[in-house]
Design a protein around this motif. Structure first.
Motif: not given
Length: 490
Positions: A465-486
């Motif tokens: 498998f090679r990384p895709t923009e779709l998955f990178r965007e999905a990672i960012e969504v999930m991290r935002q929902w768990r507030h990983s930028d705290i």
């Protein structure tokens, strides 16, 4: 509403936090159809929800909060009793209910209250997990008091989207209501609470549905009716996501792409080529973990000292080797474990250390007391890899080139199929596996992601498998929902 009070039961233990007025008003609007509808709040706190409807009834276990509610709403019947024991004896029934049940963890949910809650749930066909928080039986017990066609709306922890014990609850709700809706909210409803909260709405008591409605919003600004959201077949959610609602935060395209990889025969789950478990439990970390200076002070022979990784924060690279341990020793870190085999003869230096003031204190700890030999730490293994148990932005995996052990704050990974591991592990940093960490793990609060061993065993690898923009965007969504930028203290 659950309000923090100066009572003997602290807000944190009792699960009491202010319910925002906007949320309280919305929940009442969702469930009240006509003025004569009788509304129940099973944990009314200071009465915020009750204040928005005239025909209501409140139950509150905390004496101070009950007193505040009575002073605020003198015409409303409010009982200062345990809700579950009250349910077992009451004959009262209601058209609707709304509230913010206490999020009491299983460790503090016990005694007669838990026994009554368990009995009520069993009578309604719900088997509680030993790890269930009190809010689950609160919902089951409340539902049992509703008339046919009744409605209820509650603040619930975001755990409803990932906790295994939430699945039997959702099974029950879909079997007993004609509509079940979950509303996920990204921004915190309770700023002082590390845990995220969502909203749950159920309508048509004694009905039945096979679909769960799910909607999500960045912030909750009040709705006069519950937002309908997308309908999902519950059996599909259980089959594809093990009853977890968190993946539904992603777009349909991202979910479909992830499931397509999961079904690809070239893909591996971590558990297909590795055994993942927790490290050892010393029972007295300060006693059993020694820095070089402490080992020298007590003249501990080197043969009784094993290199160890104590915390996930030490996994700063992809390899733990002798060079890293040399750096830790130079910084006088407590990076060695006092490892005494149960059959080994003890030299005088070891005996002196065991009988020191620190040793006398350590042997009184619970884990040490219940061991056959209090000073011999069991379950010490030297795994092939170390895996972070709790992580901030990214979960780290490090190869164990130093033959070190690890504590139970880190996962010990032992490879069981070298060929599969050699094919899969180079993809650890791929977008697919990073997204898998987000979907298979769960948020802990404060921006942290937690991976239990069973969750880690489901992490997905696809060698080609090679990384895709779709998955990178999905990672960012999930991290935002768990507030990983705290920002967390270092």
């Amino acid at each position: 509403m659950n309000v923090a009070s100066p009572s003997a039961i602290t807000g944190k233990v009792a699960g009491q936090f202010f319910t925002p007025e906007t949320v309280a008003k919305s929940l009442v609007k969702w469930v009240v159809r006509i003025p004569s509808d009788r509304l129940l709040d099973p944990s009314c706190g200071d009465g915020e929800i009750l204040a928005h409807h005239d025909n209501c009834r409140g139950i509150e276990r905390d004496p101070y909060s009950a007193w505040v509610a009575r002073e605020r709403l003198p015409l409303v019947p409010i009982d200062n009793v345990d809700f579950f024991t009250w349910v077992e004896s009451t004959s009262e029934r209601f058209e609707c209910a709304a509230g913010n049940p206490p999020f009491i963890r299983y460790q503090n949910f016990k005694g007669l209250s838990k026994a009554a809650a368990t009995s009520i749930c069993q009578a309604n066909g719900v088997t509680l997990s030993g790890l269930s928080s009190a809010w689950v039986p609160f919902l089951v017990a409340t539902a049992s008091l509703l008339h046919e066609g009744g409605r209820m709306a509650f603040v619930v922890p975001a755990e409803i989207g990932h906790a295994p014990y939430a699945v039997p609850l959702l099974d029950y709700l879909l079997e007993n209501f004609s509509k079940v809706q979950v509303v996920a909210v990204k921004n915190k409803l309770f700023p002082r609470l590390s845990e995220d909260c969502w909203l749950l709405y159920c309508a048509g008591r004694h009905g039945k549905t096979d679909h769960i409605h799910f909607s999500h919003f960045d912030r909750f600004e009040g709705f006069s009716v519950p937002p309908d959201g997308e309908a999902h077949c519950w059996e599909d959610v259980k089959t594809k996501w093990r009853g977890r609602l968190r993946p539904l935060l992603l777009s349909r395209e991202a979910r479909a792409a992830y499931l397509a990889v999961a079904e690809d025969p070239r893909a591996y789950r971590f558990g297909a080529f590795a055994k993942i478990g927790i490290g050892y439990i010393s029972g007295a970390n300060d006693f059993f973990h020694l820095s070089p200076s402490q080992a020298a002070e007590h003249r501990i022979p080197a043969e009784f000292l094993a290199p160890t990784v104590r915390r996930g924060k030490f996994l700063t690279g992809d390899v733990i080797d002798d060079e890293k341990f040399a750096a830790w020793k130079a910084a006088d870190e407590a990076c060695t474990l006092l490892l005494i085999p149960p059959t080994k003869e003890l030299p005088p230096a070891i005996t002196r250390y065991l009988d020191s003031e620190r040793g006398l204190e350590a042997r009184r700890s619970y884990k040490c007391r219940i061991r056959p030999l209090w000073y011999s730490v069991p379950g010490v293994i030297r795994p092939d890899y170390f895996l972070q148990y709790m992580a901030g932005s990214e979960v780290r995996l490090a190869r164990n080139d130093a033959a070190a052990a690890c504590t139970n704050s880190i996962h010990a990974v032992q490879i069981t199929d070298g060929q599969k591991a050699a094919s899969a592990l180079p993809q650890w940093t791929s977008a697919l596996t990073k997204l898998s960490c987000e979907l298979e793990g769960h948020p802990l609060g404060g921006g942290m992601l937690k991976l239990e061993p069973r969750e880690a065993s489901r992490l997905l690898f696809e060698p080609s498998f090679r990384p895709t923009e779709l998955f990178r965007e999905a990672i960012e969504v999930m991290r935002q929902w768990r507030h990983s930028d705290i920002r967390r203290p270092r």
